[in-house]
Design a protein around this motif. Structure first.
Motif, short mmCIF file in Angstrom:
data_model
loop_
_atom_site.label_atom_id
_atom_site.label_comp_id
_atom_site.label_asym_id
_atom_site.label_seq_id
_atom_site.Cartn_x
_atom_site.Cartn_y
_atom_site.Cartn_z
N LEU A 1 -11.69 -0.29 15.24
CA LEU A 1 -11.02 -1.41 14.59
C LEU A 1 -9.72 -1.76 15.31
O LEU A 1 -9.02 -0.87 15.81
N PHE A 2 -9.39 -3.05 15.33
CA PHE A 2 -8.15 -3.53 15.93
C PHE A 2 -7.33 -4.22 14.84
O PHE A 2 -7.84 -5.10 14.14
N TYR A 3 -6.09 -3.79 14.67
CA TYR A 3 -5.21 -4.37 13.65
C TYR A 3 -3.93 -4.91 14.27
O TYR A 3 -3.38 -4.29 15.18
N GLU A 4 -3.48 -6.03 13.74
CA GLU A 4 -2.14 -6.56 14.00
C GLU A 4 -1.43 -6.48 12.66
O GLU A 4 -1.89 -7.06 11.67
N ILE A 5 -0.31 -5.75 12.61
CA ILE A 5 0.37 -5.46 11.35
C ILE A 5 1.86 -5.82 11.48
O ILE A 5 2.49 -5.47 12.48
N GLU A 6 2.38 -6.49 10.47
CA GLU A 6 3.82 -6.72 10.37
C GLU A 6 4.32 -6.05 9.10
O GLU A 6 3.82 -6.30 8.01
N VAL B 1 -7.98 1.59 16.10
CA VAL B 1 -8.33 2.72 15.25
C VAL B 1 -9.76 3.17 15.55
O VAL B 1 -10.71 2.43 15.30
N PRO B 2 -9.92 4.38 16.09
CA PRO B 2 -11.27 4.90 16.32
C PRO B 2 -11.93 5.24 14.99
O PRO B 2 -11.24 5.44 13.97
N PRO B 3 -13.25 5.34 14.96
CA PRO B 3 -13.96 5.59 13.70
C PRO B 3 -13.45 6.81 12.93
O PRO B 3 -13.33 6.76 11.71
N GLN B 4 -13.10 7.88 13.63
CA GLN B 4 -12.68 9.10 12.94
C GLN B 4 -11.33 8.94 12.24
O GLN B 4 -10.98 9.73 11.37
N PHE C 1 0.84 -1.19 0.00
CA PHE C 1 0.00 0.00 0.00
C PHE C 1 0.88 1.24 0.00
O PHE C 1 1.96 1.24 0.61
N ALA C 2 0.40 2.32 -0.60
CA ALA C 2 1.03 3.63 -0.44
C ALA C 2 0.53 4.19 0.90
O ALA C 2 -0.68 4.21 1.16
N VAL C 3 1.44 4.61 1.74
CA VAL C 3 1.06 5.12 3.07
C VAL C 3 0.06 6.26 2.93
O VAL C 3 -0.93 6.32 3.66
N LYS C 4 0.28 7.15 1.97
CA LYS C 4 -0.60 8.32 1.81
C LYS C 4 -2.05 7.95 1.50
O LYS C 4 -2.96 8.74 1.74
N ASP C 5 -2.27 6.72 1.01
CA ASP C 5 -3.63 6.29 0.63
C ASP C 5 -4.34 5.50 1.73
O ASP C 5 -5.47 5.05 1.53
N MET C 6 -3.70 5.32 2.88
CA MET C 6 -4.27 4.50 3.95
C MET C 6 -5.19 5.32 4.85
O MET C 6 -5.14 6.55 4.84
N ILE C 7 -5.98 4.60 5.65
CA ILE C 7 -6.80 5.29 6.64
C ILE C 7 -5.89 5.97 7.66
O ILE C 7 -4.73 5.57 7.85
N GLY C 8 -6.38 7.00 8.30
CA GLY C 8 -5.58 7.80 9.23
C GLY C 8 -4.90 7.00 10.33
O GLY C 8 -3.74 7.25 10.66
#
Length: 93
Positions: free
Chosen positions: A83-88, A63-66, A37-44
């Protein structure tokens, strides 16, 4: 888990493995093969979390809704979801 090297920048693209869950534990997405993914295109929420991390980092973010999808309802994500994410982070370009 901390990674090594320079931190992810807004102008980078990152390759990641991740799991996304609702707070009740419902899995809404999981990538077992690296996806880029391009970082600039991701959710906040992803932008903020990734730009504090390096290649090889394994992070967990809430990640809160906003900073996520707000009041938009997606296929498996209700509107105004936390939302809850686990990212590597497996690569940075």
């Amino acid at each position: 888990k901390e990674g090594t090297g320079p931190k992810v920048k807004y102008t980078d693209s990152v390759s990641v493995l991740f799991k996304g869950k609702l707070l009740n534990g419902t899995l809404f997405e999981m990538e077992k093969e690296p996806i880029t993914f391009a970082v600039k295109d991701m959710i906040g929420g992803w932008k903020e979390g990734l730009m504090l991390s390096e290649k090889g980092s394994q992070i967990q973010i809430i990640v809160p809704p906003q900073l996520g999808y707000g009041n938009h309802k997606l296929d498996k994500i209700p509107s105004n979801s936390i939302l809850f994410y686990e990212i590597e982070i497996v690569g940075i370009k």
